[in-house]
Scaffold this motif. Structure first.
Motif, PDB file in Angstrom:
ATOM      1  N   SER A 105       1.077   1.538   6.561  1.00  9.06           N
ATOM      2  CA  SER A 105       1.537   0.620   5.581  1.00  9.06           C
ATOM      3  C   SER A 105       2.509  -0.487   6.086  1.00  9.06           C
ATOM      4  CB  SER A 105       2.017   1.240   4.370  1.00  9.06           C
ATOM      5  OG  SER A 105       3.244   2.030   4.561  1.00  9.06           O
TER       6      SER A 105
ATOM      7  N   PHE B  24      11.445  -0.960  11.411  1.00 14.26           N
ATOM      8  CA  PHE B  24      11.843  -2.250  10.517  1.00 14.26           C
ATOM      9  C   PHE B  24      11.777  -3.176  11.486  1.00 14.26           C
ATOM     10  CE2 PHE B  24      13.680   0.995   7.907  1.00 14.26           C
ATOM     11  CZ  PHE B  24      13.327   0.666   6.664  1.00 14.26           C
TER      12      PHE B  24
ATOM     13  N   GLN C  98       5.385   1.520   8.234  1.00 18.86           N
ATOM     14  CA  GLN C  98       5.276   3.129   7.895  1.00 18.86           C
ATOM     15  C   GLN C  98       4.231   3.905   8.107  1.00 18.86           C
ATOM     16  OE1 GLN C  98       6.616   4.309   3.805  1.00 18.86           O
ATOM     17  NE2 GLN C  98       7.817   5.996   4.639  1.00 18.86           N
TER      18      GLN C  98
ATOM     19  N   SER D 288       2.402   7.495   7.432  1.00 14.85           N
ATOM     20  CA  SER D 288       2.687   8.763   6.738  1.00 14.85           C
ATOM     21  C   SER D 288       1.167   9.479   6.459  1.00 14.85           C
ATOM     22  CB  SER D 288       2.943   8.448   5.263  1.00 14.85           C
ATOM     23  OG  SER D 288       2.124   7.658   4.592  1.00 14.85           O
TER      24      SER D 288
ATOM     25  N   LYS E 136       8.724  -3.553   6.516  1.00 15.40           N
ATOM     26  CA  LYS E 136       8.575  -2.193   6.951  1.00 15.40           C
ATOM     27  C   LYS E 136       7.422  -1.554   7.361  1.00 15.40           C
ATOM     28  CE  LYS E 136       8.889   0.719   3.336  1.00 15.40           C
ATOM     29  NZ  LYS E 136       9.692   1.569   2.169  1.00 15.40           N
TER      30      LYS E 136
ATOM     31  N   THR F 232      13.017   4.785  12.777  1.00 15.78           N
ATOM     32  CA  THR F 232      13.775   5.941  11.794  1.00 15.78           C
ATOM     33  C   THR F 232      12.629   7.026  11.869  1.00 15.78           C
ATOM     34  OG1 THR F 232      13.395   5.374   9.728  1.00 15.78           O
ATOM     35  CG2 THR F 232      15.356   4.679  10.618  1.00 15.78           C
ATOM     36  N   GLU F 233      12.985   8.232  12.026  1.00 17.30           N
ATOM     37  CA  GLU F 233      12.051   9.539  11.913  1.00 17.30           C
ATOM     38  C   GLU F 233      12.654  10.693  11.054  1.00 17.30           C
ATOM     39  OE1 GLU F 233       9.229  12.069  14.861  1.00 17.30           O
ATOM     40  OE2 GLU F 233      10.727  10.618  15.645  1.00 17.30           O
TER      41      GLU F 233
ATOM     42  N   SER G  78       8.636  13.286   6.426  1.00 15.93           N
ATOM     43  CA  SER G  78       8.694  12.113   5.565  1.00 15.93           C
ATOM     44  C   SER G  78       7.855  10.882   6.438  1.00 15.93           C
ATOM     45  CB  SER G  78      10.078  11.593   5.071  1.00 15.93           C
ATOM     46  OG  SER G  78      10.880  11.243   6.117  1.00 15.93           O
TER      47      SER G  78
ATOM     48  N   THR H  31       9.190   5.226  10.283  1.00 17.20           N
ATOM     49  CA  THR H  31       9.229   3.996   9.567  1.00 17.20           C
ATOM     50  C   THR H  31       9.867   3.087  10.642  1.00 17.20           C
ATOM     51  OG1 THR H  31       9.618   4.682   7.678  1.00 17.20           O
ATOM     52  CG2 THR H  31      10.381   2.527   7.873  1.00 17.20           C
TER      53      THR H  31
END
Length: 456
Positions: free
Chosen positions: A376, A452, A387, A389, A385, A442-443, A447, A450
């Motif tokens: 996404s 940025f 992401q 998932s 962002k 970030t990981e 979750s 992501t």
């Protein structure tokens, strides 16, 4: 002491300066290897002769490896990568007179550019790559003067560092008897190599290595010997993987141009082509991550690497079909969710597609078959962002504590899980790659991932 760098300089004497990039000369190297083996050596069966190579075997045709005696200068770290495992170089350790090849030690001052000498009664040739960044070149020498000097340097090196190997090589050369040099070899070799090179459809995401000296030459480098050794190992392994895969892919694509293939055969060939491209790109990404590690302080810097306006949503849409095919081979699905009216971001479009593909591969390696990977892209203030998932439970998250403890760092670039056989970029290396691209990764366990990116 004679180094392999001295040997390359000998072969380069009188050769015009190079103007190519790393990507360009690597493709030339693959085409030259295919031409030499398939159009020259394999056409002269049965064979008698010898070969010397660094930093890993350049010959990959089984018939040649079985008939010719070989010596390979390889990094010490190959034996240290997985202690107690089987040798990573097939054929190593066997007597040269029975096929296969013997291992020689690659020293720190040898460099990691590929090198190959082949000596048979009818064909004598030397190939190597050398040159600075953006001045790289492929060197191919058939002339007796250059080859005689190269063999003299090799003999001098072995005499000082491995007298037993020196004696074996001298005996092998004596057994060959008189050598015959053909003045027409070059006239036949270069056109054939050009045909192969033209047939090599390049991967969209094959990334070059930018040489910038060893870490010991740079102020502030962390553990220079360890980092330099790891890079040498990764370069050797990458070369060993990419060379035969590139040749296989070239042959596959030449077959796909035929119009008489059945649908089943065509489908299988396309699957093989996809697997080859995926692994070539994957190792190209590992190569880039290792090079970034060599930068001062081990951190990727952006001062000398301009970022540009990049339509990230367009990049995702353009590669959706490719990534879907790659995931489908592991029984996974891909879903793309992109918000409307998104602004461009600052990034490096030339490398972004490779790194995103590597990120999707890294994220999906732990998913069970039947899972769906959702990518996404949404606005997040002054950034976008991205992401990744999945509704599936990742295997790493549900694995036992014992399996988790088995995951090991293979230096700062790679992580290895002996329980699953998974070799991936480490989290630190992946974060560094995205920092180079202007993003921040970030990981968090369970979750997703992501990234940025700053909006223009």
């Amino acid at each position: 002491m004679v180094s392999l760098a001295d040997l390359r300089r000998c072969l380069a004497e009188g050769v015009p300066a190079g103007v190519g990039s790393e990507d360009t000369v690597r493709r030339q190297w693959w085409a030259a290897l295919a031409t030499l083996q398939e159009d020259f050596l394999l056409q002269g069966q049965p064979l008698d002769g010898l070969w010397l190579a660094a930093p890993l075997p350049a010959l990959y045709e089984p018939a040649l490896l079985q008939q010719l005696q070989g010596w390979v200068w390889a990094p010490r770290e190959l034996d240290d990568l997985l202690p107690g495992s089987a040798p990573l170089l097939p054929g190593a350790g066997r007597a040269a007179s029975t096929g296969g090849f013997q291992r020689l030690v690659l020293e720190d001052d040898d460099g990691t550019d590929p090198l190959l000498l082949v000596i048979t009664p009818q064909l004598q040739v030397a190939l190597c790559l050398d040159g600075p960044p953006e001045g790289r070149r492929l060197i191919v020498r058939f002339d007796p003067a250059a080859l005689s000097e190269a063999l003299r340097l090799i003999h001098e090196r072995l005499l000082a560092r491995d007298p037993e190997a020196s004696s074996s090589l001298r005996s092998a050369l004596q057994r060959l008897g008189p050598l015959r040099s053909d003045d027409q070899l070059g006239l036949r070799f270069w056109p054939r190599m050009g045909e192969r090179l033209a047939a090599m459809a390049p991967s969209l995401t094959l990334q070059p290595l930018v040489h910038g000296g060893t870490a010991r030459d740079r102020p502030g480098g962390d553990t220079p010997r360890a980092i330099s050794s790891e890079l040498a190992l990764l370069e050797a392994l990458t070369h060993e993987v990419r060379t035969p895969l590139a040749t296989i892919r070239t042959l596959i694509r030449s077959l796909l141009r035929r119009g008489d293939l059945s649908p089943v055969v065509r489908q299988r060939l396309e699957q093989i082509d996809g697997e080859c491209s995926e692994q070539i790109d994957r190792f190209g990404l590992i190569f880039l991550a290792a090079e970034l590690q060599r930068q001062p302080g081990g951190e990727a810097t952006l001062e000398n690497h301009a970022l540009a306006r990049t339509d990230l949503s367009q990049v995702l849409r353009q590669h959706q079909e490719l990534w879907q095919r790659q995931l489908a081979r592991r029984g996974l699905e891909l879903e793309l969710e992109i918000a409307a009216g998104l602004s461009p971001v600052l990034s490096d479009p030339a490398r972004l597609e490779t790194t995103l593909g590597g990120l999707i591969d890294r994220f999906s390696r732990g998913l069970p078959s039947g899972s769906r990977v959702t990518v996404s892209l949404l606005p997040a203030g002054s950034r976008l962002k991205l992401q990744l998932s999945s509704e599936g439970h990742r295997l790493e998250d549900t694995a036992s504590a014992e399996d988790s403890e088995q995951r090991e760092l293979v230096g700062p670039v790679l992580s290895w899980n002996p329980a699953t056989g998974s070799l991936q970029l480490s989290r630190q290396a992946t974060q560094r790659l995205f920092h180079r691209l202007g993003g921040r990764l970030t990981e968090r366990s369970g979750s997703g991932l992501t990234v940025f990116f700053p909006v223009c």
